[in-house]
Design a protein around this motif. Structure first.
Motif, PDB file in Angstrom:
ATOM      1  N   SER A  39       0.884  -1.180  -0.034  1.00  0.00           N
ATOM      2  CA  SER A  39      -0.165   0.032  -0.114  1.00  0.00           C
ATOM      3  C   SER A  39       0.695   1.203  -0.057  1.00  0.00           C
ATOM      4  N   ASN A  40       2.375   1.250   0.471  1.00  0.00           N
ATOM      5  CA  ASN A  40       3.123   2.312   0.347  1.00  0.00           C
ATOM      6  C   ASN A  40       3.886   2.535  -1.039  1.00  0.00           C
ATOM      7  N   HIS A  41       3.582   1.476  -1.806  1.00  0.00           N
ATOM      8  CA  HIS A  41       4.286   1.300  -3.144  1.00  0.00           C
ATOM      9  C   HIS A  41       3.199   1.841  -4.224  1.00  0.00           C
ATOM     10  N   LYS A  42       3.094   2.973  -4.711  1.00  0.00           N
ATOM     11  CA  LYS A  42       1.976   3.573  -5.668  1.00  0.00           C
ATOM     12  C   LYS A  42       2.494   3.289  -7.024  1.00  0.00           C
ATOM     13  N   SER A  43       4.066   3.354  -7.145  1.00  0.00           N
ATOM     14  CA  SER A  43       4.533   3.175  -8.504  1.00  0.00           C
ATOM     15  C   SER A  43       4.090   1.774  -9.333  1.00  0.00           C
ATOM     16  N   SER A  44       3.974   1.683 -10.398  1.00  0.00           N
ATOM     17  CA  SER A  44       3.844   0.455 -11.250  1.00  0.00           C
ATOM     18  C   SER A  44       5.041  -0.356 -11.194  1.00  0.00           C
ATOM     19  N   GLN A  45       6.217   0.617 -11.071  1.00  0.00           N
ATOM     20  CA  GLN A  45       7.637  -0.165 -10.982  1.00  0.00           C
ATOM     21  C   GLN A  45       7.979  -0.481  -9.496  1.00  0.00           C
ATOM     22  N   VAL A  46       7.661  -1.833  -9.268  1.00  0.00           N
ATOM     23  CA  VAL A  46       8.131  -2.153  -7.663  1.00  0.00           C
ATOM     24  C   VAL A  46       9.487  -2.905  -7.676  1.00  0.00           C
ATOM     25  N   ASN A  47      10.363  -2.215  -6.806  1.00  0.00           N
ATOM     26  CA  ASN A  47      11.694  -2.863  -6.673  1.00  0.00           C
ATOM     27  C   ASN A  47      11.470  -3.914  -5.556  1.00  0.00           C
ATOM     28  N   TRP A  48      11.349  -5.416  -5.972  1.00  0.00           N
ATOM     29  CA  TRP A  48      10.924  -6.427  -5.138  1.00  0.00           C
ATOM     30  C   TRP A  48      12.017  -6.634  -4.145  1.00  0.00           C
ATOM     31  N   ASP A  49      13.312  -6.441  -4.458  1.00  0.00           N
ATOM     32  CA  ASP A  49      14.305  -6.672  -3.437  1.00  0.00           C
ATOM     33  C   ASP A  49      14.191  -5.594  -2.280  1.00  0.00           C
ATOM     34  N   GLN A  50      13.850  -4.591  -2.591  1.00  0.00           N
ATOM     35  CA  GLN A  50      13.700  -3.596  -1.447  1.00  0.00           C
ATOM     36  C   GLN A  50      12.528  -4.016  -0.808  1.00  0.00           C
ATOM     37  N   LEU A  51      11.321  -4.255  -1.529  1.00  0.00           N
ATOM     38  CA  LEU A  51      10.084  -4.240  -0.901  1.00  0.00           C
ATOM     39  C   LEU A  51      10.260  -5.616   0.034  1.00  0.00           C
ATOM     40  N   CYS A  52      10.882  -6.786  -0.326  1.00  0.00           N
ATOM     41  CA  CYS A  52      11.262  -8.014   0.604  1.00  0.00           C
ATOM     42  C   CYS A  52      11.803  -7.567   1.912  1.00  0.00           C
ATOM     43  N   GLN A  53      12.750  -6.822   1.811  1.00  0.00           N
ATOM     44  CA  GLN A  53      13.397  -6.005   3.025  1.00  0.00           C
ATOM     45  C   GLN A  53      12.559  -5.413   3.832  1.00  0.00           C
ATOM     46  N   GLU A  54      11.454  -4.611   3.375  1.00  0.00           N
ATOM     47  CA  GLU A  54      10.823  -3.781   4.004  1.00  0.00           C
ATOM     48  C   GLU A  54       9.773  -4.986   4.795  1.00  0.00           C
ATOM     49  N   HIS A  55       9.467  -5.781   4.160  1.00  0.00           N
ATOM     50  CA  HIS A  55       8.391  -6.783   4.426  1.00  0.00           C
ATOM     51  C   HIS A  55       9.019  -7.288   5.840  1.00  0.00           C
ATOM     52  N   GLY A  56      10.326  -7.723   5.801  1.00  0.00           N
ATOM     53  CA  GLY A  56      10.958  -7.926   6.828  1.00  0.00           C
ATOM     54  C   GLY A  56      10.658  -9.445   7.644  1.00  0.00           C
ATOM     55  N   MET A  57      10.305 -10.460   6.883  1.00  0.00           N
ATOM     56  CA  MET A  57       9.946 -11.652   7.397  1.00  0.00           C
ATOM     57  C   MET A  57      10.677 -12.829   6.767  1.00  0.00           C
ATOM     58  N   GLY A  58      11.685 -12.508   6.272  1.00  0.00           N
ATOM     59  CA  GLY A  58      12.844 -13.460   5.834  1.00  0.00           C
ATOM     60  C   GLY A  58      12.328 -14.240   4.274  1.00  0.00           C
ATOM     61  N   ARG A  59      11.087 -13.313   3.654  1.00  0.00           N
ATOM     62  CA  ARG A  59      10.848 -13.950   2.381  1.00  0.00           C
ATOM     63  C   ARG A  59      11.755 -13.491   1.228  1.00  0.00           C
ATOM     64  N   THR A  60      11.891 -14.033   0.072  1.00  0.00           N
ATOM     65  CA  THR A  60      12.836 -13.703  -1.148  1.00  0.00           C
ATOM     66  C   THR A  60      11.879 -12.720  -1.809  1.00  0.00           C
TER      67      THR A  60
END
Length: 112
Positions: free
Chosen positions: A57-78
């Motif tokens: 919900s914090n990523h409004k851009s259509s271009q998602v940096n999934w590496d950065q997003l998974c770090q922000e997720h912070g639960m050990g997922r790739t």
């Protein structure tokens, strides 16, 4: 002339089995548990889904940096796990025709 057959009462039918979630979806009838790499996207606890939805919900851009997003997720997922979970199960509007997590788990049980 045949008389119509009355419908059976719902009381005579067994209740549906409870839906499985989390790690239970990764456990085969033999007791073997599939790894995340064998079943990507299966077995996410509700807290992880909620967190991924919050992060997205914090990523409004259509271009998602999934590496950065998974770090922000912070639960050990790739990055791949987060991407697949979002696009296959959680993204609003993406569920049309998609299999439910329980259905994916059934297929994986047959394969393994």
């Amino acid at each position: 002339h045949r008389s119509p057959v009355p419908p059976q009462s719902s009381a005579s039918q067994p209740p549906p089995p409870p839906l499985q979630t989390g790690i239970a979806l990764l456990t085969l009838p033999t007791g073997q548990t599939l790894s995340r790499s064998q079943a990507p996207g299966i077995g996410w606890p509700p807290a992880e889904d909620l967190r991924l939805t919050e992060v997205m919900s914090n990523h409004k851009s259509s271009q998602v940096n999934w590496d950065q997003l998974c770090q922000e997720h912070g639960m050990g997922r790739t990055a791949r796990e987060c991407h697949d979970r979002w696009t296959r199960y959680l993204k609003p509007g993406s569920r049309k025709g998609q299999w439910r997590e329980e259905e994916d788990a059934i297929v994986l049980r047959v394969i393994f």
